[in-house]
Structure formats: C-alpha cells, structure tokens
Scaffold this active site. Sequence first.
Site, short mmCIF file in Angstrom:
data_model
loop_
_atom_site.label_atom_id
_atom_site.label_comp_id
_atom_site.label_asym_id
_atom_site.label_seq_id
_atom_site.Cartn_x
_atom_site.Cartn_y
_atom_site.Cartn_z
N HIS A 115 0.83 -1.19 0.00
CA HIS A 115 0.00 0.00 0.00
C HIS A 115 0.87 1.25 0.00
O HIS A 115 1.84 1.32 0.75
CB HIS A 115 -0.89 -0.01 1.25
CG HIS A 115 -1.92 1.06 1.22
ND1 HIS A 115 -1.64 2.35 1.59
CD2 HIS A 115 -3.20 1.04 0.83
CE1 HIS A 115 -2.72 3.07 1.43
NE2 HIS A 115 -3.69 2.30 0.97
N TYR A 164 -7.98 10.39 4.93
CA TYR A 164 -7.97 11.30 6.07
C TYR A 164 -8.91 12.44 5.74
O TYR A 164 -8.66 13.22 4.82
CB TYR A 164 -6.56 11.88 6.29
CG TYR A 164 -5.52 10.87 6.73
CD1 TYR A 164 -5.61 10.24 7.96
CD2 TYR A 164 -4.42 10.57 5.91
CE1 TYR A 164 -4.65 9.33 8.38
CE2 TYR A 164 -3.45 9.66 6.32
CZ TYR A 164 -3.57 9.05 7.57
OH TYR A 164 -2.63 8.15 7.97
N PRO A 206 -2.35 6.51 17.69
CA PRO A 206 -2.40 5.78 16.42
C PRO A 206 -2.47 6.67 15.17
O PRO A 206 -2.56 6.16 14.07
CB PRO A 206 -3.65 4.90 16.55
CG PRO A 206 -4.44 5.47 17.66
CD PRO A 206 -3.54 6.31 18.51
N LYS A 266 2.41 4.10 14.13
CA LYS A 266 3.82 3.80 14.46
C LYS A 266 3.98 2.75 15.57
O LYS A 266 5.06 2.17 15.71
CB LYS A 266 4.54 5.07 14.94
CG LYS A 266 4.65 6.16 13.90
CD LYS A 266 5.74 5.84 12.93
CE LYS A 266 5.93 6.93 11.92
NZ LYS A 266 6.01 6.45 10.55
N TYR A 281 6.37 9.00 7.21
CA TYR A 281 5.14 8.21 7.28
C TYR A 281 5.46 6.72 7.21
O TYR A 281 4.88 5.92 7.92
CB TYR A 281 4.24 8.63 6.12
CG TYR A 281 2.81 8.15 6.18
CD1 TYR A 281 2.03 8.34 7.31
CD2 TYR A 281 2.23 7.54 5.07
CE1 TYR A 281 0.71 7.92 7.34
CE2 TYR A 281 0.90 7.12 5.09
CZ TYR A 281 0.16 7.32 6.24
OH TYR A 281 -1.15 6.91 6.27
P1 RFL Z 1 0.56 -5.10 23.23
O1 RFL Z 1 0.15 -5.47 21.85
O2 RFL Z 1 -0.36 -4.29 24.06
O3 RFL Z 1 0.89 -6.47 23.99
C1 RFL Z 1 1.14 -6.50 25.38
C2 RFL Z 1 0.75 -7.86 25.90
O4 RFL Z 1 1.05 -7.92 27.30
C3 RFL Z 1 -0.03 -8.55 27.97
N1 RFL Z 1 -0.01 -8.11 29.37
C4 RFL Z 1 0.48 -8.85 30.37
N2 RFL Z 1 1.01 -10.09 30.40
C5 RFL Z 1 1.45 -10.57 31.59
N3 RFL Z 1 1.34 -9.86 32.77
C6 RFL Z 1 0.79 -8.61 32.78
N4 RFL Z 1 0.69 -7.93 33.92
C7 RFL Z 1 0.35 -8.06 31.55
N5 RFL Z 1 -0.21 -6.89 31.19
C8 RFL Z 1 -0.42 -6.93 29.88
C9 RFL Z 1 -1.26 -8.12 27.18
O5 RFL Z 1 -2.35 -9.03 27.38
C10 RFL Z 1 -0.73 -8.15 25.76
O6 RFL Z 1 -0.90 -9.42 25.17
O7 RFL Z 1 1.95 -4.34 23.28
P2 RFL Z 1 3.23 -4.41 22.26
O8 RFL Z 1 3.66 -5.82 22.03
O9 RFL Z 1 4.18 -3.44 22.82
O10 RFL Z 1 2.68 -3.90 20.85
C11 RFL Z 1 2.25 -2.57 20.69
C12 RFL Z 1 1.12 -2.49 19.65
O11 RFL Z 1 0.10 -3.43 20.00
C13 RFL Z 1 0.53 -1.08 19.57
O12 RFL Z 1 1.55 -0.11 19.63
C14 RFL Z 1 -0.24 -0.87 18.25
O13 RFL Z 1 -1.37 -1.70 18.20
C15 RFL Z 1 -0.64 0.60 18.10
N6 RFL Z 1 -1.53 0.80 16.94
C16 RFL Z 1 -1.01 0.86 15.67
N7 RFL Z 1 0.34 0.71 15.46
C17 RFL Z 1 0.84 0.70 14.20
O14 RFL Z 1 2.08 0.56 14.04
N8 RFL Z 1 0.03 0.82 13.08
C18 RFL Z 1 -1.34 0.98 13.21
O15 RFL Z 1 -2.03 1.07 12.19
C19 RFL Z 1 -1.91 1.01 14.53
N9 RFL Z 1 -3.25 1.09 14.73
C20 RFL Z 1 -2.91 0.90 17.14
C21 RFL Z 1 -3.76 1.04 16.01
C22 RFL Z 1 -3.46 0.85 18.44
C23 RFL Z 1 -4.81 0.99 18.61
N10 RFL Z 1 -5.34 1.01 19.94
C24 RFL Z 1 -5.03 -0.05 20.87
C25 RFL Z 1 -5.46 2.29 20.54
C26 RFL Z 1 -5.12 1.12 16.19
C27 RFL Z 1 -5.67 1.11 17.49
C28 RFL Z 1 -7.18 1.20 17.68
#
Ligand code: RFL
Length: 403
Positions: free
Chosen positions: A84, A213, A305, A309, A400
């Site tokens: 994309h 956007y 978001p 990133k 980006y």
């Molecule tokens: P995660 O994915 O939150 O995983 C953390 C894991 O830790 C577990 N956990 C525990 N386990 C043991 N003991 C505890 N006390 C614990 N507490 C928590 C949780 O259950 C979970 O499995 O963190 P990680 O690995 O650092 O990854 C980060 C990403 O998930 C996050 O930054 C992205 O999803 C942000 N984000 C986006 N990032 C992009 O690069 N491109 C995107 O298009 C994008 N879209 C988004 C997004 C985040 C969104 N939300 C959550 C606001 C869209 C949305 C709606």
Amino acid sequence: MTDGKSRPRTADHATGVIVLGAGPAGLVLGNILLDHGIDCVVLERAERAHVETRARAGFLAANTVQILDEHGLAEGLHRRGRMHGTCEFRTGDGRFRLDYSGLGRKELHTVYPQQDLVCDLLTRFLARGGQLRFATEALAVRDADSERPAVAVREADGRPAVWRARYVAGCDGRHGAARRSLPAGTVRHHRDHGVTWLGLLAQAPPSMDAVGYAVHERGFAGHMARTSEVTRYYLQCERGTTADAWAEERIWDELERRMRAREYGPLRRGPILQRSVVDLESDVLEPLRHGALFLAGDAAGLISPSAAKGANLAVLEAALLARALIDALTSRDSAGLDAYSARCLTHIWRAQEFSHWMIGLLHGPSGRDGESLFHNSLRRSRLASLRTSRSQQDWFAEHYVGV
Ligand code: RFL
C-alpha cells in the site's frame, strides 16, 4: 517448578530471559531469542483466544518487514498482506492524493492485521518448542538491580508463583507489571492531545484504494483498509463518549458526511464488528533500562495511532533488545544492553514528533473565536503545503513509512 503449600511456587531461568507479554514486541523478542538458543519463557496475562483476535494495527513499515524477514517471521505477511502506498486527504478545499510510494525513499506499507501477525509469531514460537504461559499475570518485577531479578505472578489456576531469570523484558504494554515496577526516579514524559477517536472495525470492503484522512469542521474521520472484507474507520468524538453511544446508522451517516461522500462517492457499509474509544495520548519513559529489567513496545512508550507507528516501534525495539541480550548472554558483551535505552529513544522521539505533527494536521479546535480561526487557517496552510510542495511530500513520505 516445585509445588509448596505455604510458599509460592518458583521457577528458575537463571541463564535466560523472562518476557512479559505476548504482543508483537514480546513475540518477536521470544522468537529471536529461541532461534539463538537462549532459555526464555513468555508470560501472558490473557487467554490465547483473546491474544489471537485483538484487532489493532494494520500498517507495517518497510523497515519492520525487513526485520521480520531477517528472522524468518514474515512468511504470513508476504502471503496474505497487501502493499500500500497512497493516502488521500479530503478537506473543505477539495481532495488530493499523495502517492508516497513514488516519493522519497520509494517505500511502501504492508497492510497486514496485527492479530494475523501475532498469530503467525505465536504459532512459530510454539512450533519450535517455545515456552509460553497464557492466563499468567505478572504482578511485579523485583530485584531488578540484582543478577537474579524475579517476577511475581498469578498463574492460570490463581496460585502465586515466583519466576527468576538473568534478565526480564517488559513487553506487557502500557498497563503492565514492568511499568508498575519502575523505580521512583523514572521519568514519564506524557501528553494528552485532548482528542478522542471512536475506533471502528467494519465488516465491509474498503471504500477507496487509499488511506483516507478527512479534515472536517465536525471533526476528523479516517478510513484504513485491513483486508478485502474488513475496514477500519475512525471518527473523532467528544471526550467521555462511550463505545456504544452511537447507533450504527449514525456512525455511517457521520462518516459519510465527514468523508464528503456526496462529492466523492458513498462508503461501503457493513456491520460494525468492534468498537473502542481511544483518547489520543503519548508518553515516553526514560530510561528504558533498570538494572536487569528492559522495556520494549508500548511499555516503553505509547504513541497515538494517528501515524500508525506503535506496532512498528514495538518490532524494532524487540529486535534491538534481542540482539543485545544475545550478545550479553552468549559472549558476555553488554555494550548493546548499555546502549539499548539511548538507541531506542532516538527512534521513539522521531516517531513521536511525526505523530504529533499528524495530530495537528488532522484536528483543529471547533470554536469560532479568534484563536480557533487562527489555528484552523494555519492547518489549512499546512495541508496546502503538503498538496503543492514536493519537498514537503518527500518529508512526509520518509516519516510516514519509516521508523
Ligand atoms: P501489546 O500489543 O499491548 O501487547 C502487550 C501484551 O502484554 C499482555 N499483558 C500482560 N502479560 C502478563 N502480565 C501482565 N501484567 C500483563 N499486562 C499486559 C497483554 O495481554 C498483551 O498481550 O503491546 P506491544 O507488544 O508493545 O505492541 C504494541 C502495539 O500493540 C501497539 O503499539 C499498536 O497496536 C498501536 N496501533 C497501531 N500501530 C501501528 O504501528 N500501526 C497501526 O495502524 C496502529 N493502529 C494501534 C492502532 C493501536 C490501537 N489502539 C489499541 C489504541 C489502532 C488502534 C485502535
């Protein structure tokens, strides 16, 4: 592991690493460590089904794909992901497209739902004999300033246990135990951007072949493809709105109004599969190391978001941490661990800067007072620069797609 009636059970990985959290950061780290023969265990609070179905990110930067490729973790995204490289801005002054793949470093995003990436990483980790404990919640990291840090956990059966290792990787997100266990001197840079989005996942094909956007006086609206059948939409809403406050018809009507469907074509509607309310916030912790405890992914810093990133930073940090831990554990070379925090913070602040710029581009005050009108005129001018200036477009493309 030994059972005891009065004392918590204990488990010792004295030569290895305890990874907290099975998100993108924890699973990339776990897979790389496993490939290098490092004794490691991943402790995950949630059940497997929850981890595998949590829909979030979808846009993976070229650098992220390269890291995953280098470690043999990208097979699924190459098979099912889609390339994309275009975004479309819709404003009161018309619409324009930015073909960012043809600009700057000529890099593309790969669109691949985060939960599919997590499933791939999980499957591979378990197939190779990796230890992963679901429904095991880390409560606190102790003795991080020693050579035998401990993690107090509540195991799947509800009983307490203590796990020890040489290092602990806090990949357990913004509400995890790693953050709660940091010493008092840790700095948390925090910013609430004062903007709230209703995040929606619709069972509907994308409505256009670009990231959309929409900058509108009623608030921002966004369109992002996920698969040929599922599309993510965002709607800026009032702070305090609950996820179920808007009926589906109202959501689609408002999306169409802000995306200017009358001028540019209707949206492809479908049932809303998931909703969440996202207050746009950023934070960065400093430093990312406390003795034997290291932070990566959302645990290290939260990024709104708006610029997609978060998952990309999580993968990058996990790869940097893996390399440093492998050097420390196999060659007693701790230079990578010593440099880890500063190296990551350079990337994190760069991503924060771009994300902050995007927030300013996409949202404006709704008032008609002098200050609001001034701010919105600046924003209009910023959009005009992006539409007309090649050097602005190159800058945008580089930031980006890159992390
Ligand atoms: P995660 O994915 O939150 O995983 C953390 C894991 O830790 C577990 N956990 C525990 N386990 C043991 N003991 C505890 N006390 C614990 N507490 C928590 C949780 O259950 C979970 O499995 O963190 P990680 O690995 O650092 O990854 C980060 C990403 O998930 C996050 O930054 C992205 O999803 C942000 N984000 C986006 N990032 C992009 O690069 N491109 C995107 O298009 C994008 N879209 C988004 C997004 C985040 C969104 N939300 C959550 C606001 C869209 C949305 C709606």
